[in-house]
Design a protein around this motif. Sequence first.
Motif, short mmCIF file in Angstrom:
data_model
loop_
_atom_site.label_atom_id
_atom_site.label_comp_id
_atom_site.label_asym_id
_atom_site.label_seq_id
_atom_site.Cartn_x
_atom_site.Cartn_y
_atom_site.Cartn_z
N GLY A 78 0.81 -1.22 0.00
CA GLY A 78 0.00 0.00 0.00
C GLY A 78 0.84 1.26 0.00
O GLY A 78 0.44 2.28 0.57
N LEU A 79 1.99 1.22 -0.65
CA LEU A 79 2.90 2.36 -0.74
C LEU A 79 3.08 2.76 -2.19
O LEU A 79 2.71 2.03 -3.09
CB LEU A 79 4.27 2.00 -0.14
CG LEU A 79 4.30 1.52 1.30
CD1 LEU A 79 5.68 0.99 1.65
CD2 LEU A 79 3.90 2.65 2.23
N THR A 80 3.69 3.92 -2.39
CA THR A 80 4.06 4.29 -3.76
C THR A 80 5.39 3.63 -4.08
O THR A 80 6.18 3.31 -3.18
CB THR A 80 4.19 5.81 -3.91
OG1 THR A 80 5.27 6.26 -3.10
CG2 THR A 80 2.89 6.52 -3.54
N GLN A 81 5.65 3.45 -5.35
CA GLN A 81 6.91 2.83 -5.77
C GLN A 81 8.12 3.67 -5.35
O GLN A 81 9.10 3.12 -4.85
CB GLN A 81 6.88 2.57 -7.29
CG GLN A 81 8.05 1.78 -7.82
CD GLN A 81 9.24 2.65 -8.16
OE1 GLN A 81 9.09 3.83 -8.50
NE2 GLN A 81 10.43 2.09 -8.07
N PRO A 82 8.09 5.01 -5.48
CA PRO A 82 9.25 5.78 -5.02
C PRO A 82 9.50 5.65 -3.51
O PRO A 82 10.65 5.58 -3.07
CB PRO A 82 8.88 7.22 -5.39
CG PRO A 82 7.92 7.09 -6.53
CD PRO A 82 7.13 5.85 -6.22
N THR A 83 8.43 5.58 -2.73
CA THR A 83 8.59 5.41 -1.28
C THR A 83 9.25 4.07 -0.97
O THR A 83 10.19 4.00 -0.17
CB THR A 83 7.22 5.49 -0.57
OG1 THR A 83 6.67 6.79 -0.79
CG2 THR A 83 7.34 5.23 0.92
N LEU A 84 8.77 3.02 -1.62
CA LEU A 84 9.36 1.70 -1.40
C LEU A 84 10.81 1.68 -1.85
O LEU A 84 11.67 1.12 -1.17
CB LEU A 84 8.55 0.63 -2.13
CG LEU A 84 8.96 -0.77 -1.73
CD1 LEU A 84 8.33 -1.16 -0.41
CD2 LEU A 84 8.58 -1.76 -2.79
N SER A 85 11.09 2.30 -2.98
CA SER A 85 12.46 2.35 -3.48
C SER A 85 13.38 3.05 -2.48
O SER A 85 14.51 2.60 -2.24
CB SER A 85 12.48 3.09 -4.83
OG SER A 85 13.79 3.13 -5.34
N ARG A 86 12.89 4.13 -1.88
CA ARG A 86 13.69 4.83 -0.85
C ARG A 86 13.93 3.94 0.36
O ARG A 86 15.01 3.95 0.95
CB ARG A 86 13.00 6.13 -0.44
CG ARG A 86 13.18 7.26 -1.44
CD ARG A 86 12.72 8.61 -0.87
NE ARG A 86 11.30 8.65 -0.53
CZ ARG A 86 10.34 8.93 -1.39
NH1 ARG A 86 10.62 9.22 -2.64
NH2 ARG A 86 9.08 8.96 -0.99
N GLN A 87 12.92 3.17 0.75
CA GLN A 87 13.08 2.28 1.90
C GLN A 87 14.11 1.19 1.62
O GLN A 87 14.93 0.86 2.48
CB GLN A 87 11.74 1.67 2.31
CG GLN A 87 10.82 2.68 2.95
CD GLN A 87 9.50 2.10 3.38
OE1 GLN A 87 9.11 1.01 2.96
NE2 GLN A 87 8.79 2.83 4.22
N VAL A 88 14.07 0.63 0.43
CA VAL A 88 15.06 -0.40 0.05
C VAL A 88 16.45 0.22 0.03
O VAL A 88 17.41 -0.36 0.56
CB VAL A 88 14.70 -1.05 -1.31
CG1 VAL A 88 15.85 -1.90 -1.82
CG2 VAL A 88 13.43 -1.89 -1.17
N ALA A 89 16.57 1.40 -0.56
CA ALA A 89 17.87 2.07 -0.60
C ALA A 89 18.36 2.39 0.82
O ALA A 89 19.56 2.24 1.12
CB ALA A 89 17.78 3.35 -1.43
N ALA A 90 17.45 2.77 1.70
CA ALA A 90 17.83 3.11 3.07
C ALA A 90 18.32 1.89 3.84
O ALA A 90 19.29 1.98 4.59
CB ALA A 90 16.65 3.76 3.80
N ILE A 91 17.67 0.74 3.66
CA ILE A 91 18.14 -0.45 4.38
C ILE A 91 19.49 -0.91 3.83
O ILE A 91 20.35 -1.35 4.60
CB ILE A 91 17.09 -1.59 4.40
CG1 ILE A 91 17.46 -2.62 5.49
CG2 ILE A 91 16.94 -2.25 3.06
CD1 ILE A 91 16.37 -3.62 5.78
N GLU A 92 19.67 -0.77 2.53
CA GLU A 92 20.98 -1.11 1.96
C GLU A 92 22.05 -0.18 2.52
O GLU A 92 23.13 -0.63 2.90
CB GLU A 92 20.93 -1.01 0.43
CG GLU A 92 20.15 -2.13 -0.23
CD GLU A 92 20.09 -2.00 -1.74
OE1 GLU A 92 20.12 -3.06 -2.41
OE2 GLU A 92 20.01 -0.87 -2.27
N ARG A 93 21.73 1.09 2.60
CA ARG A 93 22.68 2.08 3.11
C ARG A 93 23.00 1.82 4.58
O ARG A 93 24.14 1.82 5.00
CB ARG A 93 22.11 3.48 2.90
CG ARG A 93 23.07 4.61 3.07
CD ARG A 93 22.50 5.98 2.65
NE ARG A 93 21.12 6.24 3.06
CZ ARG A 93 20.06 6.17 2.25
NH1 ARG A 93 20.20 5.86 0.97
NH2 ARG A 93 18.84 6.42 2.70
N SER A 94 21.95 1.56 5.40
CA SER A 94 22.17 1.37 6.83
C SER A 94 22.93 0.07 7.11
O SER A 94 23.70 0.02 8.07
CB SER A 94 20.85 1.40 7.60
OG SER A 94 20.09 0.24 7.34
#
Length: 121
Positions: free
Chosen positions: A29-45
């Motif tokens: 139930g998210l937008t694709q850009p939001t999900l993409s940011r979350q994936v990028a954030a977990i990779e970064r962290s």
Amino acid sequence: MDQLDWNQLKAFLETAETGSLSAAARKLGLTQPTLSRQVAAIERSMGVTLFERVGKAMALTPTGLDLLEHARAMGTAAEALGLAATGRSQAVGGVVSVSATDAVAAHLLPPLLRRLREQEP
């Protein structure tokens, strides 16, 4: 990595399961850009690359594959926690109707109903 963000972990897990950011976003139930940011954030962290972008598809890296089972276990545990909490938060309520013969209603039901009312007022 100080703390794991559960939303980021869900983003990783759903993306891994569906193989696509857009499909995972729809499921969560998210937008694709939001999900993409979350994936990028977990990779970064975590300081790792979890996915290789192949066109519109997302393919797990060897590191992503290694972490997938741990993420699935956490997801299963989170679901179990939610179910346990839901089951405990629901109170029993409503009207109880009992039909019985005259003898049962006069002799057997009164002590049973008294005990039931004490346990579940």
